[in-house]
Design an enzyme around this catalytic site. Structure first.
Site, PDB file in Angstrom:
ATOM      1  N   ASP A   1      -0.714   1.503   5.038  1.00  0.00           N
ATOM      2  CA  ASP A   1      -0.951   0.232   5.723  1.00  0.00           C
ATOM      3  C   ASP A   1      -2.436  -0.027   5.936  1.00  0.00           C
ATOM      4  OD1 ASP A   1       1.482  -1.137   6.132  1.00  0.00           O
ATOM      5  OD2 ASP A   1       2.111   0.451   7.494  1.00  0.00           O
TER       6      ASP A   1
ATOM      7  N   GLU B   1      -3.520   2.732  11.544  1.00  0.00           N
ATOM      8  CA  GLU B   1      -3.192   2.077  10.278  1.00  0.00           C
ATOM      9  C   GLU B   1      -3.477   0.576  10.303  1.00  0.00           C
ATOM     10  OE1 GLU B   1       0.988   2.570   9.367  1.00  0.00           O
ATOM     11  OE2 GLU B   1       1.597   2.344  11.445  1.00  0.00           O
TER      12      GLU B   1
ATOM     13  N   ARG C   1       9.994   9.663   9.534  1.00  0.00           N
ATOM     14  CA  ARG C   1      10.193   8.202   9.603  1.00  0.00           C
ATOM     15  C   ARG C   1      11.623   7.957  10.083  1.00  0.00           C
ATOM     16  NH1 ARG C   1       7.134   8.159   4.377  1.00  0.00           N
ATOM     17  NH2 ARG C   1       5.411   6.700   4.586  1.00  0.00           N
TER      18      ARG C   1
ATOM     19  N   ARG D   1       8.150   9.851  14.505  1.00  0.00           N
ATOM     20  CA  ARG D   1       7.547   8.527  14.681  1.00  0.00           C
ATOM     21  C   ARG D   1       8.608   7.563  15.196  1.00  0.00           C
ATOM     22  NH1 ARG D   1       5.113   5.236   9.651  1.00  0.00           N
ATOM     23  NH2 ARG D   1       7.306   4.782   9.241  1.00  0.00           N
TER      24      ARG D   1
ATOM     25  N   HIS E   1      20.629   4.190  -2.844  1.00  0.00           N
ATOM     26  CA  HIS E   1      21.377   5.350  -2.348  1.00  0.00           C
ATOM     27  C   HIS E   1      21.341   6.517  -3.325  1.00  0.00           C
ATOM     28  CE1 HIS E   1      22.647   3.138   0.968  1.00  0.00           C
ATOM     29  NE2 HIS E   1      23.516   2.377   0.354  1.00  0.00           N
TER      30      HIS E   1
ATOM     31  N   ARG F   1       0.895  -4.301  -0.173  1.00  0.00           N
ATOM     32  CA  ARG F   1       1.162  -3.029  -0.842  1.00  0.00           C
ATOM     33  C   ARG F   1       2.352  -3.075  -1.796  1.00  0.00           C
ATOM     34  NH1 ARG F   1       2.851   0.801   4.393  1.00  0.00           N
ATOM     35  NH2 ARG F   1       4.541   1.767   3.284  1.00  0.00           N
TER      36      ARG F   1
ATOM     37  N   CYS G   1      -1.125  10.823   7.052  1.00  0.00           N
ATOM     38  CA  CYS G   1       0.247  10.908   6.547  1.00  0.00           C
ATOM     39  C   CYS G   1       0.577   9.819   5.538  1.00  0.00           C
ATOM     40  CB  CYS G   1       1.240  10.898   7.707  1.00  0.00           C
ATOM     41  SG  CYS G   1       1.172   9.383   8.679  1.00  0.00           S
TER      42      CYS G   1
HETATM   43  C1  PEP Z   1       1.322   4.451   6.259  1.00  0.00           C
HETATM   44  O1  PEP Z   1       1.270   3.247   6.527  1.00  0.00           O
HETATM   45  O2  PEP Z   1       0.436   5.062   5.624  1.00  0.00           O
HETATM   46  C2  PEP Z   1       2.491   5.255   6.666  1.00  0.00           C
HETATM   47  C3  PEP Z   1       2.526   6.550   6.524  1.00  0.00           C
HETATM   48  O3  PEP Z   1       3.556   4.578   7.183  1.00  0.00           O
HETATM   49  P1  PEP Z   1       4.619   3.767   6.324  1.00  0.00           P
HETATM   50  O4  PEP Z   1       4.367   4.070   4.867  1.00  0.00           O
HETATM   51  O5  PEP Z   1       5.956   4.238   6.785  1.00  0.00           O
HETATM   52  O6  PEP Z   1       4.324   2.353   6.711  1.00  0.00           O
HETATM   53 MG    MG Z   2       2.599   2.382   7.991  1.00  0.00          MG
END
Ligand code: PEP
Ligand code: MG
Length: 588
Positions: free
Chosen positions: A461, A437, A302, A338, A195, A471, A508
């Protein structure tokens, strides 16, 4: 000087500040625990617990009222969650049961119950959810303080510019601090999604979190350097260190100031090629930064944060108000919302989601929404209704096949028909796009491109799935390589398929905000880049230093190389050609 101490944590909000430490310690009162020996004692301890719960609720409600004037919405939402946890009958009953069955005092019973609860939350593999243990910690601490009869609603007095050093700051504490006097935050617990980290970024206050035992190393009044960009603090720096950091701070400020000159300049290459630079946001409070940094709009909103950390699902109207406000603030620029990327390990507390062996490959994102269609339709209705107030697009995460897109379009048609029947205005031609992705969708990009209005590549992703690298697993992070020939080949394929079908491609994922990759992405033909708002000015600077035609030629030659290392060496040799106005020391 021997005295100075350098401590490394996690950079939560960038920038450098130097100032005096102000310790805000949120300690737990010491208790002498004891066994209860009579029914009377059991009743007394139960009553003490109920009183502590009521007192805590009253204190938080009062704090919420105080901060509502400051309009820090995120903090208000979080305090609401804390009040909801305090109202949870199951939690209260569990503690009461323990007092009775184990014959222990209320504080003891509370600690044991909370310990079990925190253990189960900590066993989740999602970072964001694990950090929600901090919510349970705040509640536990407040209840214990009330049980001990301590006065807990004192606002830490920040009367002069200070760096706040704390073991843990609750959102209520953070929100009632006099933030105008806060230079930086240094917090023992938490990570990037704690937070305090979220609020520090929204308030643009340099901060470092996850600095274990910092309270044993800093005293009130110590001079502290906070480097929020690199996640470092230095306590009682010597003259040489101070000079070095004052210089770094000045350079950083100068750099930011110079970058600000780019705010109103076109995102255009030396040879006149234009692209859109957009912002990724996670909370509504970030919309201010979108405007401040001159973004061409929001390329990724997001929406998970609107669902996580909540006891109840947000209602259609709640979502609608948030989306409408965002769309109106950013208008006439576009906002790409999204749909919910949740499920698997990111659970919504009151919905049963099965535990999964491989949550990132499980029932997440669009898979979850196509199963939980009520949640999905509520969100679609809210987005559609917001589209009547500005340039809005819808984007779907984790698409892995054409069937999913067909199902989505069917649901969307139903939702639109219903809104029409209810005479609720919306943009009937709202553009729809998908995140590319998952390797399967990249492979069939030509088929998917015929079904949607745009693509946005999620490299976070995509690289994870393509290179088989978790990741969030540090053990394999050395293998994470955006310039891996497989990644570049797949990006080329996606972009080609989109352009052959006349639709634009955005990116993105984090790769889009890395300035050194921008010439390569432009060379590959990407149309839009969406990134952390802070990265936009530097991206624009790079863009205005590069020659688009040269980038395309250089990138064409990358496909002859077999290793990322070879690609990097070649790019470094070519820099003078594709970055002709390179006052930049772009490191590949
Ligand atoms: C991604 O996967 O690159 C992405 C932008 O989405 P997130 O990081 O929210 O999974
Ligand atoms: Mg993603």
């Amino acid at each position: 000087m021997e005295n100075d101490i350098l401590l490394k944590g996690t950079g939560a909000s960038p920038g450098i500040v130097i100032g005096k430490a102000l310790i805000v310690e949120n300690g737990r009162p010491d208790f002498t625990h004891y066994r209860l020996s009579s029914e009377k004692e059991i009743r007394e301890e139960t009553a003490a617990l109920h009183k502590a719960i009521e007192d805590s609720k009253a204190q938080l409600t009062k704090t919420k009222k105080e901060i509502s004037k400051k309009k820090i919405f995120e903090a208000q939402y979080i305090i609401d969650t804390h009040i909801l946890i305090l109202q949870d009958k199951i939690l209260c009953n569990d503690v009461v049961k323990r007092i009775r069955s184990e014959k222990v005092d209320a504080a003891w019973a509370l600690k044991s119950t909370m310990e079990e609860l925190k253990k189960s939350v900590l066993s989740l593999s999602d970072d964001y959810m694990r950090e929600r243990v901090s919510d349970l910690d705040y509640i536990e601490r407040r209840l214990l303080q009330n049980l001990a009869g301590k006065k807990v609603d004192d606002v830490p007095k920040v009367t002069e510019k200070s760096i706040i050093i704390s073991n843990d700051l609750s959102p209520a504490d953070t929100a009632i601090l006099n933030v105008a006097e806060v230079l930086g935050f240094v917090i023992e617990c938490g990570g990037k999604t704690s937070h305090t980290a979220i609020m520090a970024r929204a308030l643009k206050i340099p901060s470092v979190v996850g600095l274990k035992d910092v309270l044993t190393k800093v005293k009130n009044g110590d001079t502290v350097i906070v480097d929020g960009t690199h996640g470092v603090i230095i306590v009682n720096p010597d003259a040489e260190m101070l000079r070095k950091y004052n210089q770094k701070k000045a350079q950083h400020e100068e750099f930011e100031k110079r970058l600000l000159q780019y705010r109103d300049l076109a995102a255009e290459s030396v040879d006149g090629y234009k692209i859109s630079l957009l912002a990724n946001i996670e909370i509504v409070e970030e919309v201010g930064s979108v405007i401040d940094y001159g973004a061409d709009g929001i390329g990724l909103f997001r929406t998970e944060f609107l669902y996580l950390n909540k006891k109840e699902l947000p209602s259609e109207d709640e979502l609608f108000e948030i989306f409408k406000k965002t769309v109106q603030t950013v208008a006439p620029r576009p906002v790409t919302i999204r749909t919910l990327d949740i499920g698997g390990d990111k659970f919504i507390s009151h919905i049963d989601v099965a535990e999964e062996m491989n949550p990132v490959m499980g029932l997440r994102a669009i898979r979850f929404c196509l199963k939980e269609t009520v949640i999905f339709k509520t969100q679609l209705r809210a987005i559609l209704r917001a589209s009547a107030f500005g340039n809005t697009k819808i984007m779907f995460p984790m698409i892995s096949c054409v069937d999913e897109v067909l199902q989505i379009k069917k649901i969307l048609r139903e939702v639109k028909a219903q809104l029409k029947k209810e005479k609720k205005p919306f943009n009937a031609d709202i553009p729809i796009g998908i995140m590319v992705e998952v390797p399967s969708s990249a492979t069939i990009a030509d088929l998917l491109a015929k079904e949607v209005n745009f693509f946005s590549i999620g490299t976070n992703d995509l690289i994870q799935y393509l290179l088989a690298i978790d990741r969030v697993n540090e053990q394999v992070s050395y293998l994470y390589e955006p310039l891996h020939p497989a990644v570049l080949r797949l990006l080329r394929r996606i972009i080609q398929a989109a352009h052959d079908n006349g639709i634009p491609v955005a990116m993105c994922g984090e790769m889009a905000g890395e300035s050194s990759y921008i010439p390569i992405l432009l060379g590959l033909g990407i149309d839009e880049l969406s990134m952390n708002p802070i990265a936009i000015l530097e991206a624009k600077k790079v863009l205005r230093s590069m020659d688009y035609k040269q980038c395309r030629e250089v990138v064409d030659q990358l496909f002859a190389f077999t290793t990322a290392e070879g690609i990097k060496k070649f790019l470094n040799r070519q820099k003078k050609n594709y970055l002709p106005k390179n006052g930049l020391s772009l490191k590949i």
